[in-house]
Design a protein around this motif. Structure first.
Motif, PDB file in Angstrom:
ATOM      1  N   GLU A   1      32.913  45.777  78.590  1.00 12.74           N
ATOM      2  CA  GLU A   1      33.473  44.866  77.589  1.00 12.74           C
ATOM      3  C   GLU A   1      34.458  45.604  76.680  1.00 12.74           C
ATOM      4  N   GLN A   2      34.055  46.800  76.241  1.00 12.31           N
ATOM      5  CA  GLN A   2      34.881  47.520  75.260  1.00 12.31           C
ATOM      6  C   GLN A   2      36.058  48.258  75.891  1.00 12.31           C
ATOM      7  N   ALA A   3      35.872  48.702  77.143  1.00  8.85           N
ATOM      8  CA  ALA A   3      36.928  49.528  77.752  1.00  8.85           C
ATOM      9  C   ALA A   3      37.885  48.718  78.618  1.00  8.85           C
ATOM     10  N   ILE A   4      37.418  47.598  79.166  1.00  8.17           N
ATOM     11  CA  ILE A   4      38.263  46.866  80.116  1.00  8.17           C
ATOM     12  C   ILE A   4      38.806  45.568  79.534  1.00  8.17           C
ATOM     13  N   ARG A   5      37.939  44.825  78.842  1.00  8.28           N
ATOM     14  CA  ARG A   5      38.381  43.498  78.363  1.00  8.28           C
ATOM     15  C   ARG A   5      39.415  43.659  77.246  1.00  8.28           C
ATOM     16  N   PRO A   6      40.510  42.933  77.331  1.00  6.55           N
ATOM     17  CA  PRO A   6      41.507  43.025  76.259  1.00  6.55           C
ATOM     18  C   PRO A   6      40.841  42.765  74.907  1.00  6.55           C
ATOM     19  N   GLU A   7      41.251  43.545  73.907  1.00  8.46           N
ATOM     20  CA  GLU A   7      40.564  43.539  72.614  1.00  8.46           C
ATOM     21  C   GLU A   7      40.428  42.139  72.015  1.00  8.46           C
ATOM     22  N   LYS A   8      41.461  41.335  72.170  1.00 14.28           N
ATOM     23  CA  LYS A   8      41.411  40.005  71.515  1.00 14.28           C
ATOM     24  C   LYS A   8      40.374  39.074  72.183  1.00 14.28           C
ATOM     25  N   HIS A   9      39.940  39.424  73.393  1.00 15.93           N
ATOM     26  CA  HIS A   9      38.925  38.591  74.062  1.00 15.93           C
ATOM     27  C   HIS A   9      37.519  39.159  73.925  1.00 15.93           C
ATOM     28  N   GLN A  10      37.401  40.309  73.290  1.00 12.71           N
ATOM     29  CA  GLN A  10      36.071  40.916  73.189  1.00 12.71           C
ATOM     30  C   GLN A  10      35.187  40.086  72.256  1.00 12.71           C
ATOM     31  N   TRP A  11      33.912  40.031  72.613  1.00 14.67           N
ATOM     32  CA  TRP A  11      32.997  39.124  71.938  1.00 14.67           C
ATOM     33  C   TRP A  11      31.904  39.950  71.270  1.00 14.67           C
ATOM     34  N   ASP A  12      31.968  40.056  69.927  1.00 15.94           N
ATOM     35  CA  ASP A  12      31.058  40.936  69.188  1.00 15.94           C
ATOM     36  C   ASP A  12      29.587  40.557  69.368  1.00 15.94           C
ATOM     37  N   GLU A  13      29.299  39.248  69.326  1.00 16.07           N
ATOM     38  CA  GLU A  13      27.895  38.822  69.440  1.00 16.07           C
ATOM     39  C   GLU A  13      27.326  39.214  70.801  1.00 16.07           C
ATOM     40  N   TRP A  14      28.171  39.106  71.818  1.00 15.93           N
ATOM     41  CA  TRP A  14      27.716  39.455  73.169  1.00 15.93           C
ATOM     42  C   TRP A  14      27.435  40.964  73.246  1.00 15.93           C
ATOM     43  N   ILE A  15      28.333  41.747  72.660  1.00 19.50           N
ATOM     44  CA  ILE A  15      28.121  43.205  72.634  1.00 19.50           C
ATOM     45  C   ILE A  15      26.831  43.526  71.876  1.00 19.50           C
ATOM     46  N   GLU A  16      26.649  42.858  70.737  1.00 22.73           N
ATOM     47  CA  GLU A  16      25.420  43.092  69.957  1.00 22.73           C
ATOM     48  C   GLU A  16      24.180  42.701  70.751  1.00 22.73           C
ATOM     49  N   GLY A  17      24.288  41.615  71.509  1.00 19.64           N
ATOM     50  CA  GLY A  17      23.162  41.178  72.343  1.00 19.64           C
ATOM     51  C   GLY A  17      22.783  42.240  73.364  1.00 19.64           C
ATOM     52  N   GLN A  18      23.806  42.814  74.002  1.00 20.29           N
ATOM     53  CA  GLN A  18      23.537  43.868  75.005  1.00 20.29           C
ATOM     54  C   GLN A  18      22.992  45.117  74.314  1.00 20.29           C
ATOM     55  N   MET A  19      23.573  45.464  73.162  1.00 19.90           N
ATOM     56  CA  MET A  19      23.106  46.675  72.464  1.00 19.90           C
ATOM     57  C   MET A  19      21.677  46.497  71.958  1.00 19.90           C
ATOM     58  N   SER A  20      21.305  45.245  71.640  1.00 14.72           N
ATOM     59  CA  SER A  20      19.919  45.056  71.187  1.00 14.72           C
ATOM     60  C   SER A  20      18.957  45.276  72.357  1.00 14.72           C
ATOM     61  N   LYS A  21      19.415  44.986  73.582  1.00  9.62           N
ATOM     62  CA  LYS A  21      18.575  45.312  74.755  1.00  9.62           C
ATOM     63  C   LYS A  21      18.409  46.828  74.851  1.00  9.62           C
TER      64      LYS A  21
END
Ligand SMILES: N[C@@H](CCC(=O)N[C@@H](CS)C(=O)NCC(=O)O)C(=O)O
Length: 202
Positions: A114-134
């Motif tokens: 998500e952070q390295a490939i997806r263009p920054e404007k499409h990155q989804w913070d809640e989704w990243i937080e969801g994965q990091m909470s795992k």
């Protein structure tokens, strides 16, 4: 045997560490490749429809994936102590710990994509937080479950070490050690093994 892999892949590292620990590294030719969800790698796709590595081509012509299947196969080829216990509660304990470490790796890898490939404007913070909470919950569970007095190396130890190694490799500022002291102690000793030193991610 040939292993299709990438030096940065934690799942491929798991297989390489397992091969080293059971004395099979010299029988495996490493074939470097590049995979990413947005890259079409025809050679990898032809071998694994999921387009993922690691993939092992056996001397009998079998094409094996994923990393756990490959480790199980390698574990059937040697006469040392088994990485994957064959029966009893130790088997289920080992497999559950291993699944936790694999899941941590998977969630961390998804965040990396998500952070390295997806263009920054499409990155989804809640989704990243969801994965990091795992990742955080898996670290807490591993901290509670790991037995740092274990003398026998299992597939779970290897997967945990590769998952933690991946956090250090891709999430440099993530200080997981200060709140997971048993895991930190485990990693300090396990990461010094030749199998781990020889497979450092690049
Ligand atoms: N469950 C698989 C996961 C393998 C995996 O996700 N590998 C990554 C590299 S570390 C990959 O091939 N990613 C390419 C993609 O997702 O398209 C395993 O255990 O082998």
């Amino acid at each position: 045997m040939q292993l299709i892999y990438a030096k940065a892949s934690p799942f491929a590292r798991k297989v390489r560490v397992a091969a080293s620990e059971v004395g099979l590294s010299s029988q495996i030719e490493l074939i470097d490749t590049v995979v990413m969800p947005i890259i079409i790698n025809e050679k990898v796709n032809a071998l694994n429809p999921l387009g993922k590595i690691p993939i092992l081509l056996t001397n009998d012509g079998e094409v094996l994936f994923d990393s756990h299947v490959i480790c199980e196969y390698l574990d059937s080829l040697h006469n040392k102590s088994r990485l994957i216990p064959s029966a009893g509660s130790v088997r289920w304990h080992t497999l559950s710990l291993n699944a936790l470490a694999d899941g941590l790796m998977e969630a961390a890898l998804l965040v990396r994509y998500e952070q390295a490939i997806r263009p920054e404007k499409h990155q989804w913070d809640e989704w990243i937080e969801g994965q990091m909470s795992k990742v955080h919950r898996a670290l807490t569970a591993l901290e509670n479950k790991i037995n740092d007095s274990d003398k026998v190396i299992s597939i779970a130890h290897i997967s945990i070490a590769c998952a933690l190694g991946y956090l250090d490799f891709r999430f440099i500022s993530f200080d997981w050690r200060s709140s997971h002291l048993k895991l930190a102690k485990f990693q300090e000793s396990f990461a010094a093994r030749a199998s781990m030193m020889d497979t450092l991610p690049v």
